[in-house]
Design a protein around this motif. Sequence first.
Motif, short mmCIF file in Angstrom:
data_model
loop_
_atom_site.label_atom_id
_atom_site.label_comp_id
_atom_site.label_asym_id
_atom_site.label_seq_id
_atom_site.Cartn_x
_atom_site.Cartn_y
_atom_site.Cartn_z
N ASP A 155 -8.41 0.88 5.82
CA ASP A 155 -7.13 1.59 5.97
C ASP A 155 -7.19 2.48 7.20
OD1 ASP A 155 -4.74 2.91 5.62
OD2 ASP A 155 -5.27 3.86 3.71
N HIS A 161 0.86 -1.19 0.00
CA HIS A 161 0.00 0.00 0.00
C HIS A 161 0.89 1.24 0.00
CE1 HIS A 161 -3.76 2.15 0.80
NE2 HIS A 161 -3.11 2.88 1.68
N HIS A 208 -2.67 4.72 -3.13
CA HIS A 208 -3.77 5.46 -2.48
C HIS A 208 -3.47 6.95 -2.62
CE1 HIS A 208 -5.79 6.53 1.67
NE2 HIS A 208 -6.38 7.12 0.65
N ASP A 259 1.02 5.28 -0.01
CA ASP A 259 0.24 6.47 0.34
C ASP A 259 0.84 7.74 -0.25
OD1 ASP A 259 -1.93 5.60 2.12
OD2 ASP A 259 -0.29 4.84 3.35
N MET A 300 -4.03 10.65 -2.02
CA MET A 300 -4.66 11.68 -1.19
C MET A 300 -4.18 13.00 -1.74
SD MET A 300 -4.07 9.63 2.37
CE MET A 300 -2.86 8.58 1.60
#
Length: 230
Positions: free
Chosen positions: A177, A34, A68, A36, A70
């Motif tokens: 998450d 994962h 992911h 970020d 953001m």
Amino acid sequence: MAEDLIAPSILSADMAKLGEEVDNVLAAGADIIHFDVMDNHYVPNLTIGPLVCNALRKHGVTAILDVHLMVKPVDRIVPDFAAAGADYITFHPEASEHIDRTLQLIRDQGCKSGLVFNPATPLSHLDYVMDKVDMVLLMSVNPGFGGQSFISSALDKLRQARKMIDASGLDIRLEIDGGVKVDNIAEVKAAGCDTFVSGSGIFHQGNDSDPNRYDSIIRRMREEMAKVSR
Ligand code: DX5
Ligand code: ZN
């Protein structure tokens, strides 16, 4: 239902030796990585981008990379991550002016797409785009930082999302998450999750000098998950 996947979040890894950290956590039995991406705009923190994604590929990482985002806006950076070797690209509906278009863009770039739901974001964003989504990611913390506590209302939301996914008959992963650790991973699975992000719950456990610490934490997570049948 899809097999359970453990997805260590490299946000909590030792960034000075990221390649080695990723190798070690995969060797210890992690399923996917994962990744970020924070922009100090959509969320109040700044992390890593396509350059680092590509560096992991060049380092020899072949595992699924679950990116992911953001970031706001979203679309400009999607092709860069696709070119850098991302497999999944997920984003927050609040960060895109045209959610349907962004989902299509991700798939057009050859990646799997996903929508991410903050704790207060309703699942109704899925209503008209379910067929364009490969992953539903529920945040069990507010995005921006590792090491926060699990927000328990995410369990009800997981149950609701699981119903929606099952009713759709589509092949969609349900990911959680934030604040996932050995001691709550079983109840998260029981609520319908199949993809488990854990950052501090993996990278900040045990003694730094113990080369087997990731093996032991991932084994304990699997033992907990095995207690739950679906
Ligand atoms: C938070 C990130 C998470 C974070 C989770 O915004 O999206 O992936 O790394 O960290 P833990 O597992 O420590 O809550
Ligand atoms: Zn994340």
